[in-house]
Design a protein around this motif. Structure first.
Motif, mmCIF file in Angstrom:
data_model
loop_
_atom_site.group_PDB
_atom_site.id
_atom_site.type_symbol
_atom_site.label_atom_id
_atom_site.label_comp_id
_atom_site.label_asym_id
_atom_site.label_seq_id
_atom_site.Cartn_x
_atom_site.Cartn_y
_atom_site.Cartn_z
ATOM 1 N N MET A 5 0.845 -1.208 0.000
ATOM 2 C CA MET A 5 0.000 0.000 0.000
ATOM 3 C C MET A 5 0.874 1.250 0.000
ATOM 4 S SD MET A 5 -3.060 1.705 0.832
ATOM 5 C CE MET A 5 -4.182 0.504 1.566
ATOM 6 N N ILE A 6 0.744 2.052 -1.040
ATOM 7 C CA ILE A 6 1.499 3.303 -1.093
ATOM 8 C C ILE A 6 0.533 4.471 -0.905
ATOM 9 C CG2 ILE A 6 2.955 4.814 -2.507
ATOM 10 C CD1 ILE A 6 4.206 2.404 -3.767
ATOM 11 N N ILE A 7 0.829 5.288 0.123
ATOM 12 C CA ILE A 7 0.009 6.459 0.417
ATOM 13 C C ILE A 7 0.873 7.706 0.278
ATOM 14 C CG2 ILE A 7 -1.401 7.635 2.149
ATOM 15 C CD1 ILE A 7 -1.978 4.911 3.411
ATOM 16 N N ASP A 8 0.464 8.605 -0.599
ATOM 17 C CA ASP A 8 1.112 9.908 -0.716
ATOM 18 C C ASP A 8 0.418 10.834 0.277
ATOM 19 O OD1 ASP A 8 2.004 12.424 -1.383
ATOM 20 O OD2 ASP A 8 1.881 12.098 -3.560
ATOM 21 N N CYS A 9 1.146 11.267 1.310
ATOM 22 C CA CYS A 9 0.490 12.021 2.394
ATOM 23 C C CYS A 9 0.468 13.522 2.135
ATOM 24 C CB CYS A 9 1.167 11.727 3.724
ATOM 25 S SG CYS A 9 2.668 12.693 3.991
ATOM 26 N N HIS A 10 0.933 13.973 0.963
ATOM 27 C CA HIS A 10 1.102 15.425 0.789
ATOM 28 C C HIS A 10 0.855 15.838 -0.669
ATOM 29 C CE1 HIS A 10 3.326 19.094 2.521
ATOM 30 N NE2 HIS A 10 2.879 19.468 1.330
ATOM 31 N N VAL A 11 -0.402 16.096 -0.997
ATOM 32 C CA VAL A 11 -0.771 16.494 -2.359
ATOM 33 C C VAL A 11 -1.628 17.755 -2.279
ATOM 34 C CG1 VAL A 11 -1.967 15.793 -4.474
ATOM 35 C CG2 VAL A 11 -0.768 14.075 -3.100
ATOM 36 N N HIS A 12 -1.376 18.691 -3.175
ATOM 37 C CA HIS A 12 -2.129 19.954 -3.185
ATOM 38 C C HIS A 12 -3.174 19.962 -4.290
ATOM 39 C CE1 HIS A 12 0.187 22.380 -0.323
ATOM 40 N NE2 HIS A 12 1.188 21.583 -0.647
ATOM 41 N N SER A 13 -4.310 20.566 -4.008
ATOM 42 C CA SER A 13 -5.259 20.836 -5.083
ATOM 43 C C SER A 13 -5.313 22.343 -5.298
ATOM 44 C CB SER A 13 -6.646 20.295 -4.754
ATOM 45 O OG SER A 13 -7.250 21.077 -3.737
ATOM 46 N N LEU A 14 -5.650 22.739 -6.511
ATOM 47 C CA LEU A 14 -5.726 24.156 -6.853
ATOM 48 C C LEU A 14 -7.179 24.622 -6.952
ATOM 49 C CD1 LEU A 14 -3.006 24.051 -9.664
ATOM 50 C CD2 LEU A 14 -2.685 24.754 -7.299
ATOM 51 N N GLY A 15 -8.098 23.671 -6.881
ATOM 52 C CA GLY A 15 -9.505 24.022 -6.987
ATOM 53 C C GLY A 15 -10.054 23.851 -8.393
ATOM 54 N N VAL A 16 -9.292 23.168 -9.272
ATOM 55 C CA VAL A 16 -9.725 23.013 -10.667
ATOM 56 C C VAL A 16 -9.692 21.544 -11.125
ATOM 57 C CG1 VAL A 16 -8.949 25.318 -11.361
ATOM 58 C CG2 VAL A 16 -7.339 23.406 -11.481
ATOM 59 N N GLU A 17 -9.186 20.632 -10.292
ATOM 60 C CA GLU A 17 -8.890 19.283 -10.753
ATOM 61 C C GLU A 17 -10.136 18.428 -10.966
ATOM 62 O OE1 GLU A 17 -7.471 20.848 -8.230
ATOM 63 O OE2 GLU A 17 -5.304 20.826 -8.602
ATOM 64 N N LYS A 18 -9.992 17.468 -11.878
ATOM 65 C CA LYS A 18 -11.057 16.492 -12.146
ATOM 66 C C LYS A 18 -10.600 15.120 -11.630
ATOM 67 C CE LYS A 18 -13.853 19.064 -14.910
ATOM 68 N NZ LYS A 18 -13.514 20.330 -14.211
ATOM 69 N N VAL A 19 -11.569 14.361 -11.125
ATOM 70 C CA VAL A 19 -11.204 13.125 -10.440
ATOM 71 C C VAL A 19 -10.557 12.098 -11.382
ATOM 72 C CG1 VAL A 19 -13.404 11.898 -10.649
ATOM 73 C CG2 VAL A 19 -11.986 11.563 -8.615
ATOM 74 N N ASP A 20 -11.016 12.033 -12.633
ATOM 75 C CA ASP A 20 -10.447 11.010 -13.531
ATOM 76 C C ASP A 20 -8.966 11.267 -13.811
ATOM 77 O OD1 ASP A 20 -11.666 13.254 -14.771
ATOM 78 O OD2 ASP A 20 -11.373 12.332 -16.740
#
Ligand code: ZN
Length: 295
Positions: free
Chosen positions: A1-16
């Motif tokens: 299991m690999i978990i990235d604990c630090h990702v930023h969103s900009l408020g524009v991203e799409k889930v796919d």
């Protein structure tokens, strides 16, 4: 299991797009922060938008017009993403704790929008300022972790001094609060590891049943490559192998780059430092499950 604990969103991203990037990188789950609630949310291609020129004093905001409405908008954005892929995306609210209703917004974000934790960057406030105590109390009560920026800060003007690791020692007074300091607090790596030692020692000092060190070290770079082996080696040698987390600092739309972060860190840990496969697995995901309260 690999978990990235630090990702930023900009408020524009799409889930796919997010999931495609995660699949390419081999990341199973990602902790994604909401955008910072400034008026630039969703507009700029930058994690930390540009600020206005001029002096910012203690307790002043680096950005104009940071509002509760924007904060709630940020919560709704990340909550929607999480809802579309709840088994892959772990939503954190990037909270501006100086908003008058920060604690109420936090409670709503967790109990009604089901976000899983908090991200904060001290912008001209100190982690030990008394107005922060209600936020810490609420996080303890909700049993959610806080991930703090720590170390030199590119953005938020002259805020680095607010982000020194020792400023977080106040959290000894909130012993049931799990928290992490990001970037191994680079360049204050030694101070970060020493503060972790302080929290480890506290297990013997405070009455009660607690066996788990409440502090985690988020090893997201931060550390330029030349410092990385050194930082990871010191973390391991000092005994923090159960409390160190893998992260990338990618933006959510570019998670395919996580692949290089994984390859680099596994090579440093296995081939250069020589830790066991088991330790690498804890670093990549096992420890994050405990940080997040999922194990
Ligand atoms: Zn970051």
């Amino acid at each position: 299991m690999i978990i990235d604990c630090h990702v930023h969103s900009l408020g524009v991203e799409k889930v796919d797009v997010i999931l495609k990037g995660m699949d390419k990188a081999g990341i199973d789950r990602a902790v994604i922060f909401s955008p910072y609630p400034s008026p630039y949310m969703g507009l700029e291609e930058r994690i930390i938008p540009r600020t206005a020129p001029g002096v910012t004093r203690y307790l002043e905001f680096s950005y104009p017009n940071v509002t509760s409405e924007k904060q709630m908008e940020a919560v709704e954005f990340i909550a929607r993403l999480q809802k579309e892929a709840p088994d892959r995306i772990i939503g954190f609210v990037w909270l501006e704790p100086r908003l008058k209703d920060a604690v109420q917004i936090l409670e709503k974000a967790i109990t009604s929008r089901e976000l899983k934790g908090i991200k904060m960057i001290p912008d001209h406030w100190y982690p030990y300022d008394e107005f922060m105590y209600p936020v810490y109390k609420k996080a303890e009560e909700l049993n959610i972790p806080i991930l703090f920026h720590s170390g030199i800060l590119y953005g938020f003007k002259d805020s680095s001094r607010f982000c020194r690791p020792v400023n977080y020692e106040v959290l000894l007074s909130f012993p049931n609060l799990r928290f992490a300091l990001a970037h191994v607090s680079w360049p204050w790596v030694d101070e970060c590891i020493a503060v972790w030692g302080r929290f480890r020692a506290s297990l013997e000092e405070i009455e009660g049943e607690r066996k788990e060190v409440q502090m985690f070290i988020d090893a997201t770079p931060g550390t330029p490559l030349i410092y990385r082996k050194d930082a990871l080696q010191k973390i391991m040698a000092f005994g923090a192998e159960n409390n160190v987390l893998f992260g990338t600092d990618c933006t959510a739309g570019r998670l395919e780059y996580g692949k290089y972060h994984i390859e680099r860190d596994v090579a440093i840990l296995r081939q250069v430092i020589g830790v066991s496969k088991e330790t690498v697995d804890k670093f990549l995901g096992g420890n994050a499950l405990r940080f997040l309260g999922l194990k």
